[in-house]
Design a protein around this motif. Structure first.
Motif, PDB file in Angstrom:
ATOM      1  N   LYS A   1      -1.665  -9.095 -11.712  1.00 45.85           N
ATOM      2  CA  LYS A   1      -1.617  -9.840 -12.967  1.00 45.85           C
ATOM      3  C   LYS A   1      -3.036  -9.922 -13.539  1.00 45.85           C
ATOM      4  O   LYS A   1      -4.027  -9.781 -12.803  1.00 45.85           O
ATOM      5  CB  LYS A   1      -1.062 -11.241 -12.733  1.00 45.85           C
ATOM      6  CG  LYS A   1       0.292 -11.264 -12.009  1.00 45.85           C
ATOM      7  CD  LYS A   1       1.467 -11.051 -12.940  1.00 45.85           C
ATOM      8  CE  LYS A   1       2.783 -10.863 -12.225  1.00 45.85           C
ATOM      9  NZ  LYS A   1       3.353 -12.026 -11.593  1.00 45.85           N
TER      10      LYS A   1
ATOM     11  N   ALA B   1      12.225 -13.563   0.547  1.00 47.16           N
ATOM     12  CA  ALA B   1      12.541 -12.228   1.064  1.00 47.16           C
ATOM     13  C   ALA B   1      11.287 -11.487   1.510  1.00 47.16           C
ATOM     14  O   ALA B   1      11.378 -10.441   2.133  1.00 47.16           O
ATOM     15  CB  ALA B   1      13.261 -11.424  -0.008  1.00 47.16           C
TER      16      ALA B   1
ATOM     17  N   GLU C   1      11.660 -11.450  -9.322  1.00 42.98           N
ATOM     18  CA  GLU C   1      10.713 -10.377  -9.633  1.00 42.98           C
ATOM     19  C   GLU C   1       9.999 -10.846 -10.886  1.00 42.98           C
ATOM     20  O   GLU C   1      10.639 -11.278 -11.847  1.00 42.98           O
ATOM     21  CB  GLU C   1      11.461  -9.058  -9.897  1.00 42.98           C
ATOM     22  CG  GLU C   1      12.076  -8.436  -8.654  1.00 42.98           C
ATOM     23  CD  GLU C   1      11.040  -7.919  -7.654  1.00 42.98           C
ATOM     24  OE1 GLU C   1       9.889  -7.673  -8.057  1.00 42.98           O
ATOM     25  OE2 GLU C   1      11.381  -7.781  -6.475  1.00 42.98           O
TER      26      GLU C   1
ATOM     27  N   SER D   1       4.349 -21.581 -19.367  1.00 44.80           N
ATOM     28  CA  SER D   1       3.495 -20.502 -19.876  1.00 44.80           C
ATOM     29  C   SER D   1       2.799 -19.792 -18.709  1.00 44.80           C
ATOM     30  O   SER D   1       3.033 -20.116 -17.548  1.00 44.80           O
ATOM     31  CB  SER D   1       2.475 -21.103 -20.841  1.00 44.80           C
ATOM     32  OG  SER D   1       1.750 -22.113 -20.168  1.00 44.80           O
ATOM     33  N   ASN D   2       1.922 -18.829 -19.028  1.00 47.50           N
ATOM     34  CA  ASN D   2       1.244 -18.045 -17.977  1.00 47.50           C
ATOM     35  C   ASN D   2       0.421 -18.941 -17.058  1.00 47.50           C
ATOM     36  O   ASN D   2      -0.398 -19.737 -17.523  1.00 47.50           O
ATOM     37  CB  ASN D   2       0.285 -17.035 -18.612  1.00 47.50           C
ATOM     38  CG  ASN D   2       1.000 -15.833 -19.181  1.00 47.50           C
ATOM     39  OD1 ASN D   2       1.832 -15.968 -20.077  1.00 47.50           O
ATOM     40  ND2 ASN D   2       0.691 -14.662 -18.666  1.00 47.50           N
ATOM     41  N   ASN D   3       0.620 -18.759 -15.764  1.00 47.83           N
ATOM     42  CA  ASN D   3      -0.145 -19.513 -14.757  1.00 47.83           C
ATOM     43  C   ASN D   3      -1.339 -18.703 -14.272  1.00 47.83           C
ATOM     44  O   ASN D   3      -1.310 -17.469 -14.320  1.00 47.83           O
ATOM     45  CB  ASN D   3       0.726 -19.764 -13.526  1.00 47.83           C
ATOM     46  CG  ASN D   3       1.763 -20.847 -13.718  1.00 47.83           C
ATOM     47  OD1 ASN D   3       2.102 -21.561 -12.790  1.00 47.83           O
ATOM     48  ND2 ASN D   3       2.300 -21.002 -14.916  1.00 47.83           N
TER      49      ASN D   3
ATOM     50  N   ALA E   1       6.788 -18.095  -0.802  1.00 47.83           N
ATOM     51  CA  ALA E   1       5.636 -17.337  -0.296  1.00 47.83           C
ATOM     52  C   ALA E   1       4.958 -16.572  -1.429  1.00 47.83           C
ATOM     53  O   ALA E   1       4.006 -15.825  -1.209  1.00 47.83           O
ATOM     54  CB  ALA E   1       6.065 -16.371   0.805  1.00 47.83           C
ATOM     55  N   GLY E   2       5.460 -16.748  -2.647  1.00 48.07           N
ATOM     56  CA  GLY E   2       4.849 -16.092  -3.801  1.00 48.07           C
ATOM     57  C   GLY E   2       3.726 -16.959  -4.364  1.00 48.07           C
ATOM     58  O   GLY E   2       3.344 -17.974  -3.769  1.00 48.07           O
TER      59      GLY E   2
ATOM     60  N   THR F   1      17.647  -9.392  -8.510  1.00 43.75           N
ATOM     61  CA  THR F   1      17.136 -10.676  -7.998  1.00 43.75           C
ATOM     62  C   THR F   1      17.261 -11.791  -9.039  1.00 43.75           C
ATOM     63  O   THR F   1      17.764 -12.871  -8.747  1.00 43.75           O
ATOM     64  CB  THR F   1      15.670 -10.527  -7.556  1.00 43.75           C
ATOM     65  OG1 THR F   1      15.660  -9.797  -6.325  1.00 43.75           O
ATOM     66  CG2 THR F   1      15.001 -11.877  -7.338  1.00 43.75           C
TER      67      THR F   1
ATOM     68  N   ALA G   1       5.424  -9.161  -3.200  1.00 42.43           N
ATOM     69  CA  ALA G   1       4.772 -10.324  -3.820  1.00 42.43           C
ATOM     70  C   ALA G   1       4.740 -11.545  -2.908  1.00 42.43           C
ATOM     71  O   ALA G   1       4.065 -12.529  -3.211  1.00 42.43           O
ATOM     72  CB  ALA G   1       5.483 -10.692  -5.126  1.00 42.43           C
TER      73      ALA G   1
HETATM   74  P1  NAD Z   1       5.692 -13.979  -7.504  1.00 42.82           P
HETATM   75  O1  NAD Z   1       6.143 -12.605  -7.854  1.00 42.82           O
HETATM   76  O2  NAD Z   1       4.273 -14.214  -7.129  1.00 42.82           O
HETATM   77  O3  NAD Z   1       6.580 -14.542  -6.281  1.00 42.82           O
HETATM   78  C1  NAD Z   1       7.963 -14.347  -6.193  1.00 42.82           C
HETATM   79  C2  NAD Z   1       8.397 -14.669  -4.773  1.00 42.82           C
HETATM   80  O4  NAD Z   1       9.811 -14.491  -4.709  1.00 42.82           O
HETATM   81  C3  NAD Z   1       7.785 -13.745  -3.725  1.00 42.82           C
HETATM   82  O5  NAD Z   1       7.336 -14.500  -2.618  1.00 42.82           O
HETATM   83  C4  NAD Z   1       8.924 -12.824  -3.341  1.00 42.82           C
HETATM   84  O6  NAD Z   1       8.841 -12.381  -1.981  1.00 42.82           O
HETATM   85  C5  NAD Z   1      10.124 -13.732  -3.565  1.00 42.82           C
HETATM   86  N1  NAD Z   1      11.349 -12.961  -3.844  1.00 42.82           N
HETATM   87  C6  NAD Z   1      11.500 -11.933  -4.714  1.00 42.82           C
HETATM   88  N2  NAD Z   1      12.760 -11.477  -4.682  1.00 42.82           N
HETATM   89  C7  NAD Z   1      13.429 -12.257  -3.793  1.00 42.82           C
HETATM   90  C8  NAD Z   1      14.772 -12.299  -3.336  1.00 42.82           C
HETATM   91  N3  NAD Z   1      15.684 -11.433  -3.800  1.00 42.82           N
HETATM   92  N4  NAD Z   1      15.124 -13.243  -2.445  1.00 42.82           N
HETATM   93  C9  NAD Z   1      14.205 -14.135  -1.963  1.00 42.82           C
HETATM   94  N5  NAD Z   1      12.923 -14.126  -2.349  1.00 42.82           N
HETATM   95  C10 NAD Z   1      12.534 -13.206  -3.257  1.00 42.82           C
HETATM   96  O7  NAD Z   1       6.127 -14.879  -8.736  1.00 42.82           O
HETATM   97  P2  NAD Z   1       5.434 -16.198  -9.311  1.00 42.82           P
HETATM   98  O8  NAD Z   1       4.394 -15.787 -10.294  1.00 42.82           O
HETATM   99  O9  NAD Z   1       5.087 -17.092  -8.205  1.00 42.82           O
HETATM  100  O10 NAD Z   1       6.652 -16.803 -10.147  1.00 42.82           O
HETATM  101  C11 NAD Z   1       7.574 -17.719  -9.540  1.00 42.82           C
HETATM  102  C12 NAD Z   1       8.604 -18.122 -10.571  1.00 42.82           C
HETATM  103  O11 NAD Z   1       7.962 -18.743 -11.680  1.00 42.82           O
HETATM  104  C13 NAD Z   1       9.399 -16.952 -11.137  1.00 42.82           C
HETATM  105  O12 NAD Z   1      10.743 -17.353 -11.284  1.00 42.82           O
HETATM  106  C14 NAD Z   1       8.764 -16.684 -12.484  1.00 42.82           C
HETATM  107  O13 NAD Z   1       9.685 -16.134 -13.387  1.00 42.82           O
HETATM  108  C15 NAD Z   1       8.338 -18.080 -12.878  1.00 42.82           C
HETATM  109  N6  NAD Z   1       7.168 -18.167 -13.786  1.00 42.82           N
HETATM  110  C16 NAD Z   1       6.021 -17.496 -13.483  1.00 42.82           C
HETATM  111  C17 NAD Z   1       4.924 -17.640 -14.327  1.00 42.82           C
HETATM  112  C18 NAD Z   1       3.609 -16.941 -14.016  1.00 42.82           C
HETATM  113  O14 NAD Z   1       2.687 -17.010 -14.839  1.00 42.82           O
HETATM  114  N7  NAD Z   1       3.448 -16.325 -12.862  1.00 42.82           N
HETATM  115  C19 NAD Z   1       5.008 -18.430 -15.478  1.00 42.82           C
HETATM  116  C20 NAD Z   1       6.213 -19.107 -15.737  1.00 42.82           C
HETATM  117  C21 NAD Z   1       7.286 -18.972 -14.873  1.00 42.82           C
END
Ligand code: NAD
Ligand code: TYD
Length: 366
Positions: free
Chosen positions: A197, A32, A82, A186-188, A8-9, A98, A36
């Motif tokens: 962000k 969870a 997180e 990398s950064n999305n 859902a993130g 987490t 986010a």
């Molecule tokens: P986000 O913060 O938007 O989403 C994280 C999701 O995880 C949320 O829906 C949140 O509710 C859920 N969550 C958090 N703690 C939890 C828990 N304890 N149990 C179950 N669910 C939980 O993050 P994102 O930007 O979508 O990133 C997703 C993954 O990709 C992460 O592992 C991040 O490290 C990785 N990543 C992100 C980027 C970026 O640019 N955003 C780049 C490379 C890698």
């Protein structure tokens, strides 16, 4: 079926949406719903019986064991984390909880389930861990981009917790021969990006006449990838990656933060002129002519990494994956998405995206 965590993130929800755009294989989606997590990202799946959403925490071993046994997934794609560096600086504990403990508990539950499988299910099982380029630390201007062999040197509590989780995943391959895969992206940027962000924050602030805060001198460099390309890279690694390997995912799009913000201002000037929308500078009370007037330099982030850059040649060479979007096409789509989805933005800004969670789950424990 596949078992997605954090669906859902930002990236997880894009992944689930694109998964169903390509095939009908069911998805078990465990999230969870922290601040986010936003179920409004998934409204288009409301009538899709192949999408099984469970609100729950990846630290909850009992729940994880029950889900593995009940749904018998053929793969795990682990996004839940997180993810915001600034939050990790002000409150690091939930990052360790987490990202480190949660990943450990998920690995343990997956190991127990996988150990109980028989061939061919056992051989076909995959555990894909989604990670970041930030684990590699920071680059000098002329350094070569991060490869899969670059030593880990995380600098923030966020990247340190992700690095720890990457190491745990690696150890499950070497110790237990569990079929794991790791991606470091990398950064999305793109749709459903939470406006804490850089890119979504700047779009949302500009349209509201709020200042556009640039940390330090704005010359820090990030390597930007459109989120759909990240999702296609993950799908490719899941289907063809070699177990125990890591794959860097990136689009060769290094940009300084100030250039990103100026590009966003130019696109907004074209697509949503401030004059037409009567945008008022919330600080001065004056009408905004050009969004770039809102750019404001603010004190730098502590320990701010100067430059990230991903060398994505391995995934291209070995798995034939390449991004479909250029930065120009991806960033325009992103700005258009935010302009066309003001209701989604409003729900996030006024907090009402959390109402559904309160109504649905109320005082329930999980
Ligand atoms: P986000 O913060 O938007 O989403 C994280 C999701 O995880 C949320 O829906 C949140 O509710 C859920 N969550 C958090 N703690 C939890 C828990 N304890 N149990 C179950 N669910 C939980 O993050 P994102 O930007 O979508 O990133 C997703 C993954 O990709 C992460 O592992 C991040 O490290 C990785 N990543 C992100 C980027 C970026 O640019 N955003 C780049 C490379 C890698
Ligand atoms: P961010 O989107 O938080 O991602 P990350 O820290 O994981 O790279 O930030 C991207 C870059 O933008 C980073 O160098 C910090 C900078 N930044 C600002 O200058 N102002 C802001 O308000 C934010 C949120 C980020």
């Amino acid at each position: 079926m596949i078992f997605v965590t954090g669906g859902a993130g930002f990236i997880g929800s894009n992944f689930v949406l694109h998964w169903f755009a390509q095939n009908e294989e069911p998805v078990l989606n465990l999230d969870a719903l922290t601040y986010a997590g936003n179920l409004n990202n998934l409204t288009s799946l409301a009538n899709n019986s192949n999408h099984h959403f469970i609100r729950g925490n990846i630290c909850d071993s009992t729940l994880l064991n029950r889900l593995f046994n009940e749904y018998s997934p053929r793969a795990v794609v682990h996004f839940a984390a997180e993810s915001h560096v600034d939050r990790s600086i002000s409150s690091p504990e939930s990052f360790v909880q987490t990202n480190v403990m949660g990943t450990f508990r998920l690995l343990e539950a997956a190991r127990s389930y996988w150990s109980s499988l028989q061939p061919p299910e056992k051989d076909g099982f995959r555990y894909l861990h989604v990670s970041t380029d930030e684990v590699y630390g920071t680059l000098l201007p002329n350094d070569a981009a991060f490869t899969e062999k670059t030593p880990y040197a995380p600098n923030s509590p966020y990247s340190a917790s992700k690095a720890a989780s990457d190491h745990l995943v690696r150890s499950y391959f070497h110790t237990y021969e569990m079929p794991v895969l790791t991606t470091n992206c990398s950064n999305n940027y793109g749709p459903f990006h939470f406006p804490e962000k850089l890119i979504p924050l700047m779009i949302v602030n500009a349209l509201a006449g709020q200042t556009l805060p640039i940390y330090g001198d704005g010359q820090q460099i990030r390597d930007w990838l459109y989120v759909e390309d990240h999702c296609s890279g993950i799908r490719r690694v899941l289907e063809a990656g070699t177990c125990g390997e890591t794959y860097n995912i990136g689009g060769w799009n290094e940009k300084a933060n100030i250039d990103i913000v100026r590009t966003l201002c130019t696109l907004l000037d074209e697509l949503a002129p401030a004059n037409d929308r009567s945008v008022i500078n919330q600080k001065t009370g004056a009408p905004v002519q050009h969004y770039a007037e809102l750019i404001t330099y603010v004190p730098d982030r502590p320990g701010h990494d100067r430059r990230y850059a991903i060398d994505a040649r391995k995934i291209e060479r070995e798995l034939g994956w390449k991004p479909a979007e250029t930065f120009d096409t991806g960033i325009r789509k992103t700005v258009e998405w935010y302009l066309n989805n003001q209701q989604w933005v409003a729900g996030v800004m006024d907090g009402s995206y959390r109402d559904w969670v309160a109504q649905q789950y109320g005082s329930k424990k999980t």
